[in-house]
Design an enzyme around this catalytic site. Structure first.
Site, short mmCIF file in Angstrom:
data_model
loop_
_atom_site.label_atom_id
_atom_site.label_comp_id
_atom_site.label_asym_id
_atom_site.label_seq_id
_atom_site.Cartn_x
_atom_site.Cartn_y
_atom_site.Cartn_z
N SER A 72 15.09 -45.82 36.21
CA SER A 72 14.40 -46.36 35.03
C SER A 72 14.88 -47.74 34.60
CB SER A 72 14.56 -45.41 33.85
OG SER A 72 13.47 -44.55 33.80
N LYS B 75 12.55 -50.52 34.74
CA LYS B 75 11.39 -50.66 33.84
C LYS B 75 11.41 -51.96 33.03
CE LYS B 75 10.59 -45.67 33.58
NZ LYS B 75 10.89 -44.43 32.83
N TYR C 257 5.71 -48.15 41.56
CA TYR C 257 6.64 -47.56 40.59
C TYR C 257 7.72 -46.75 41.29
CZ TYR C 257 8.50 -44.56 36.98
OH TYR C 257 9.37 -43.88 36.17
N TYR D 178 15.96 -43.39 26.34
CA TYR D 178 15.17 -42.18 26.12
C TYR D 178 15.17 -41.81 24.64
CZ TYR D 178 16.10 -42.28 31.11
OH TYR D 178 16.23 -42.69 32.40
N VAL E 79 18.10 -42.30 35.64
CA VAL E 79 18.61 -41.00 36.08
C VAL E 79 19.47 -41.11 37.33
CG1 VAL E 79 16.78 -39.63 35.00
CG2 VAL E 79 16.49 -40.48 37.34
N1 GLU Z 1 12.01 -42.15 39.07
C1 GLU Z 1 12.21 -41.61 37.84
C2 GLU Z 1 10.96 -40.94 37.27
O1 GLU Z 1 10.00 -41.55 36.92
C3 GLU Z 1 12.78 -42.57 36.86
C4 GLU Z 1 13.36 -41.78 35.81
C5 GLU Z 1 14.44 -42.40 35.03
O2 GLU Z 1 15.37 -43.03 35.57
O3 GLU Z 1 14.35 -42.26 33.81
O4 GLU Z 1 10.90 -39.76 37.17
#
Ligand code: GLU
Length: 609
Positions: free
Chosen positions: A64, A67, A189, A241, A259
């Site tokens: 993430s 992002k 993504y 989060y 994650v």
């Molecule tokens: N590849 C992960 C997903 O979209 C990223 C999640 C994350 O790092 O928050 O589920």
């Protein structure tokens, strides 16, 4: 010797390594292979120094944390309006993989939850899948300062199991938020999440954001500086989060976690922090990562809402022309006029970065001076940066001064670099209230001239015909001066010529009869610094009469110049044959020297005050 910062990080690492709470992510099968013992901490400064401890070279997937970086790519590729229409910036409060879209429009709440991030990935420019991926990889590599690649196994693993994300992608297509095949956005993504980095890379990514988008080690731009604010904003409000409120409260740094076990935090203008430790808490944040960031922020005082007071004042020295003058030597009459009226001109020697908070005290001092200033001299020698707000404030000050017959003199401005925009901010009608001078000293002289003109100061005569009118001969008997005339030689020089050269033997004193001479020394880096400027009736090279030795400075003709010179032998003759004249010359000389000494003492006091 190790740095205290390194020692601090090592101690912190030892303490936090004992924490064994949390679980590595397993929802993507490949992520379950991460070693929960892996633990690295790195801090990178905006000067490009990196402090690191532990597993800072262990590769992991960015997940993430991609992002906010891809959000920056989208802003660059599509512009703010387009991106804002596609994705909001409100914290959602829902889990990262929630299918939360605005009820009417289907617009995702923010680019840090999956829905927003997938929509954001659909905005990356490029005609083909490969081009879009290359675009994202190039940006991320610029952030890290090295070429990054993808962990194919993690990518395949997520692509095979990412049904929920796939559902989100198709929902976005349904609402026309994603306008092309959603599988393309999903592919990008999943790949952007699978980019392999290590903890050191992540610290440099954070430091690049802290540094306005430019990697502090390579100097390469990763994202245009105007988009750094928007990126850090979404990190600050949605970065970790549904723990973000707690995070801002406790850590107080824009951050993003993933994650894969990474977390980065940014203190704008100062540094980036990265932690890698793949054991996650129930919200998906690295357990040790949260703890490390919280401790570092507290120990090092980094909370962004508790900023330190600016430690140095912008005004490093301030004085009026009554206290400190230019290097032009003046007649007693001019000096007393300036002593009387000099308080109407005030100098502000500025330093550091000029922005709203640092220029405000300067504006206050100028605008609210109890005795209205006619001239404000702002010296920019030690100013390192002027931002847009400070430039506009300066322009507004100049406009205000123009309306009241006041004047602003800017000295030693590196135009183009420092004040490029000032010209466009100033109303041309107000431009007469502003002047630029390349040297502070010339700025002072400029104000002196204006003040003297205003108060009827007579111009220092540009020529005297006879030695009898020279200041050094004041009070001497006419027959003594006539004798002196027989001993001096006449010297004429063109502008730019050196009359005296530093290091040459000091063998004669110069009586300046016509024109102007500047006493100068060469600067180590090239160029010259003027020590004083003299006009007709003044003298230089006096050391010749007393100590002899070598010239301590050079004397340069600024205009066509006439001088009378008296050499050492001739003066020795005077001392025996005309002792009264010799004494008179020395007395007048001493008087001038004392005047200068008194003025210099006053100037030192003004500068120290
Ligand atoms: N590849 C992960 C997903 O979209 C990223 C999640 C994350 O790092 O928050 O589920």
């Amino acid at each position: 010797m190790t740095s205290p910062i390194q020692d601090y990080l090592e101690r912190l690492h030892r303490e936090l390594a004992g924490i064994t709470d949390g679980q590595v992510a397993t929802y993507i099968p490949e992520l379950a292979k991460a070693d929960p013992a892996g633990f690295g901490i790195a801090i990178a400064t905006v000067d490009g120094r990196v402090y690191e401890v532990g597993s800072t070279h262990m590769p992991f997937t960015i997940q993430s944390i991609s992002k906010p970086l891809v959000y920056g790519v989208a802003l660059e590729d599509r512009g703010v309006d387009h991106v804002r229409r596609t994705v909001g910036v409100e914290p959602s409060g829902d889990a990262f993989n929630s299918i939360s879209l605005e009820p009417e429009t289907g617009r995702p709440m923010n680019p840090m939850i999956n829905a927003g991030a997938i929509a954001t990935s659909s905005l990356v420019a490029g005609a083909t899948r490969e081009q879009r991926l290359a675009r994202v990889l190039a940006a991320m590599s610029a952030y890290a300062g090295r070429a990054l690649g993808i962990d194919e196994a993690v990518f395949e693993s997520e692509r095979a199991t990412g049904h929920r994300n796939r559902a989100i992608g198709h929902m976005l297509r349904n609402y026309d938020i994603v306008t092309e095949d959603p599988e393309e956005a999903l592919d990008l993504y999943f790949r952007q999440c699978s980019v392999l980095i290590d903890c050191r890379d992540l610290a440099l990514m954070a430091a690049t954001l802290a540094n306005g988008g430019t990697n502090p080690v390579t100097g390469a731009s990763a994202v245009r500086s105007e988009f750094v604010g928007p990126i850090l904003s979404v990190m600050a409000t949605c970065g970790v989060y549904d723990f973000t409120g707690e995070w801002v409260y406790r850590v107080g740094l824009p951050a993003k976690s993933g994650v894969g076990g990474g977390i980065m935090a940014v203190l704008p203008g100062q540094l980036g922090i990265a932690v890698y430790s793949p054991a996650l808490d129930e919200r998906g944040n690295s357990v040790r990562g949260v703890k490390a960031c919280e401790t570092i922020s507290r120990d090092l005082g980094l909370h962004f809402l508790q900023p330190p007071r600016a430690s140095v004042s912008t005004v490093r020295a301030s004085y009026t022309l009554a206290e400190l003058r230019s290097k032009r030597r003046r007649s007693a009459a001019e000096n007393s006029l300036l002593a009387e009226h000099g308080a109407a001109a005030r100098v502000f020697e500025l330093q550091g970065d000029l922005r709203f908070a640092t220029i405000e005290p300067v504006l206050h001092a100028i605008v609210d001076d109890p005795r209205p200033l006619q001239f404000a001299v702002l010296d920019f020698k030690r100013v390192s940066h002027v931002d847009g707000a400070a430039t506009r404030m300066l322009a507004a000050l100049i406009g205000r001064c123009a309306g009241r017959g006041q004047h602003v003199v800017l000295t030693r401005v590196r135009r183009g670099e420092l004040l490029a925009a000032l010209d466009t901010e100033i109303d041309p009608r107000n431009a007469r209230a502003l002047s630029f001078q390349p040297q502070l000293d010339l700025g002072l002289e400029w104000c002196e001239r204006a003040l003297l003109a205003q108060h009827g100061g007579t111009h220092a005569s540009s020529a005297i015909d006879r030695l009898a009118d020279h200041r050094l001969c004041e009070g001497a008997a006419p027959e003594d001066v006539a004798f002196l005339e027989t001993l001096v030689s006449r010297v004429q020089s063109e502008p730019g010529a050196l009359l005296v050269r530093r290091g040459d033997p000091a063998d004669a004193i110069y009586f300046l009869m016509r024109g102007e001479v500047s006493v100068v020394v060469d600067l180590p880096g090239g160029g010259q610094k003027r020590l004083s400027t003299l006009s007709a009736g003044m003298s230089f090279g006096e050391m010749a009469l007393l100590a002899g030795g070598q010239r301590s400075a050079s004397a340069r003709a600024d205009t066509p110049v006439d001088c009378c010179t008296l050499d050492r032998e001739a003066f020795a003759r005077l001392e025996t044959e005309r002792p009264a004249l010799a004494l008179r010359l020395l007395r007048n000389l001493l008087q001038g020297t004392l005047q200068t000494a008194v003025q210099l003492t006053g100037e030192v006091a003004a500068l120290e005050g």
